[in-house]
Design an enzyme around this catalytic site. Sequence first.
Site, PDB file in Angstrom:
ATOM      1  N   HIS A 181     -11.566 -11.644  30.917  1.00  0.00           N
ATOM      2  CA  HIS A 181     -12.223 -11.798  29.606  1.00  0.00           C
ATOM      3  C   HIS A 181     -12.275 -10.459  28.883  1.00  0.00           C
ATOM      4  CE1 HIS A 181     -13.534 -15.932  29.784  1.00  0.00           C
ATOM      5  NE2 HIS A 181     -14.290 -15.762  30.852  1.00  0.00           N
ATOM      6  N   HIS A 189      -9.096  -9.599  27.291  1.00  0.00           N
ATOM      7  CA  HIS A 189      -8.898 -10.442  26.111  1.00  0.00           C
ATOM      8  C   HIS A 189      -9.586  -9.802  24.901  1.00  0.00           C
ATOM      9  CE1 HIS A 189      -8.936 -14.905  24.558  1.00  0.00           C
ATOM     10  NE2 HIS A 189      -7.938 -14.216  24.060  1.00  0.00           N
ATOM     11  N   HIS A 245     -12.202 -12.265  37.233  1.00  0.00           N
ATOM     12  CA  HIS A 245     -12.397 -13.251  36.168  1.00  0.00           C
ATOM     13  C   HIS A 245     -12.971 -12.577  34.916  1.00  0.00           C
ATOM     14  CE1 HIS A 245     -13.456 -17.373  34.683  1.00  0.00           C
ATOM     15  NE2 HIS A 245     -14.347 -16.679  34.006  1.00  0.00           N
ATOM     16  N   GLU A 246     -14.078 -11.874  35.099  1.00  0.00           N
ATOM     17  CA  GLU A 246     -14.730 -11.247  33.943  1.00  0.00           C
ATOM     18  C   GLU A 246     -13.873 -10.132  33.368  1.00  0.00           C
ATOM     19  OE1 GLU A 246     -16.994 -12.797  32.628  1.00  0.00           O
ATOM     20  OE2 GLU A 246     -17.581 -14.080  34.291  1.00  0.00           O
TER      21      GLU A 246
END
Length: 722
Positions: A513, A516, A509-510
């Site tokens: 990010h 991104h 998940h991180e």
Amino acid sequence: MTSGKGKAPAGKSKARPAAAKTKGRTGGRATPSRARAAKTTAKNPFLQRWTTPFEIPPFDRIRTEHFKPAFDRAFAENLDEIAAIAGNKAAPTFANTIDALELSGEMLDKVAAVFYNLSSTDSTPQIQAIEREIAPRFAKHGMAIYQNRALFRRVDALMRAKAKLGISQEQERVLERYHRGFVKSGAALDAKAKKRLAAIAQEGATLGTRFSQNLLADEQDFLLMLESEADLAGLPDSLRAAAAQTATEHGHPGKHAITLSRSSVEPFLKFSGRRDLREKAFKAWIKRGANGGKTDNRRLVADILALRAERAHLLGFKSPADSTLEYSMAKTPANVKKLLGEVWGPARARALEEREALQDAVLAEGGNFKLAAWDWRYYAEKVRKTRFDVDEAEVKPYLQLDNVIDAAFDVATKLFGLSFAERTDVPVYHPEVRVFEVTRGGRHVGLFLGDYFARPSKRSGAWMSGWRSQRRLGGKDVRPIVVNVMNFAKGAAGEPTLLSMDDAHTLFHEFGHALHGLLSDVTYPTVSGTSVERDFVELPSQLYEHWLERPEVLSKFGRHYQTGKPIPQSLLDRLKAARNFNQGFATVEYLAAAIVDIDLHVLEEPDGLDVDKFEKKTLKKIDMPEEIVMRHRIPHFQHIMGGYAAGYYSYMWSEVMDADAFRAFEEAGGPFDREMARRLYDYIYSAGGCRDPADAYIAFRGRLPTTDALLEKRGLKRAAAA
Ligand SMILES: [Zn+2]
């Protein structure tokens, strides 16, 4: 998704619109005395050019005492820049106003990024003291910019002439963000309205603080004492130990106790075999904030809502929800309600099936009663155990931290052609931090830092943050430096660190990010990387989690740390089935709260609202099963009384999108389909906030997301067909 996740890099910023949220008093500025400033310049790394590799902050030379003089200088410098932009005699142009704002505050960015990353990852009492001192100064600084009338006039003039400026789509988005920042700070209002807006902010903050303090008082006042062995029936050892600890903390050493904090009462409801005690604890739990007397929050809620409605009206919106959602992917309350409504039916149908199964379990053990709300968690746990006897701990030996990191990198290589090379010649802020240089086709993309282990000086949770965001403005191709921070328990000396499946998801998940931030390819810092709408920012992270459990990934990287054998598919299947169990309950519990949140914030005249009646009416409208209580009842709905008004929906919104987005790969050529990966890169991971999020999604997917894939992911599909 947890609250700590998805923290934007360098969140505490200066002139840029992200800082528009800062509230506080207007006031003067702090200018350091020149003599002192000159003396510190010699040694203070913030006042020198950085010659480190990749111009990463020279962590090895930065000392706590450097921050205050650096902040002083940075605030002053930024205010000088702002004054020059606002006072420019030339007519406003995009370049002399917006570009200039975007290029301002470089030093404040640097100091704030180093400081706030350090204060959350390796804090000390000295750093905390500076934090308390700096927070109100940031608030003041934000006000000084966003209530600057002359500056607003320039931005407003550009906004009005937008169509004739000949600017790009990206520039248009940047201009809109600045304009919105000013408007929401009340810059467009007359003096009287501005004053009222400030008063509302202050009053709202006071009421919000009282709301949380009342809630805390209600949680602390209640103590369920477990006096005898019989009172402990069903509780596993870990829970007994926690209850003993709680009792000791409350002055009852040698006994056991349960409080109303979620981490105490929820496991108790799940395991306690004492129906009478479950009922007692549950009833107290759902009455938090509604016990009458001094700590009652119901009147406060009505007052807070009235203030929010008044603020919305002052700013020209129908309701607080309309104001919040204007700049979101959802855009309108109606769109939010439509999405929640689509999931509600299937979720409710599934919950009713689950209710039947639980009622059967009651009867099977000779219980002669109708299942009640305080029974749900207990019987759900029983049924789960008999149906899917699976222990999360079975997975851990297959999930070594280093391998999961490699897996996350490998997916990025396959999707986006990235390479990762560890660097040991770059200064770090803590010896446990690892640094990787990220390249693409031989070209430098950015630096990725991994800070994986728990330590006392780190705040809990997991998040992505950074020191520098990507931008090209001013003719310089600035590459990002981002970090993932986790709180994994480090393996014993000589042993690998093993993760749970949840931990591995958090890492993916991180890392989503982080990508991104890393892949960002824009001109303006305001729309760089993760600087996107609140209901869009979790797409890159939640979507990335989908690759973790793909056989292509797990069979290669999920290997037993002793035997080297790959994780058995049967184990994964059992885990998945167990995860889908009780999803009807979880979804209904969540959705009810999300629906109530939106309904509360579309009220145009909430003055004197009867909170109890309103809640009852709303739940009746959606036909809430009486055995389930909404996850957060209004008198203790901290999320929405804090800063997340009309925003609780976004968890579901993001989940709908990530499920639908991954489905796009499956419909194409599989999880690494090249054309889909290209579109994902072009329109999502590299695009920052250059486009309206709905347009970006359509460009990637060919249409807006539908709830179909989510219903399948949550195992609600069958109920949908029924
Ligand atoms: Zn996140």
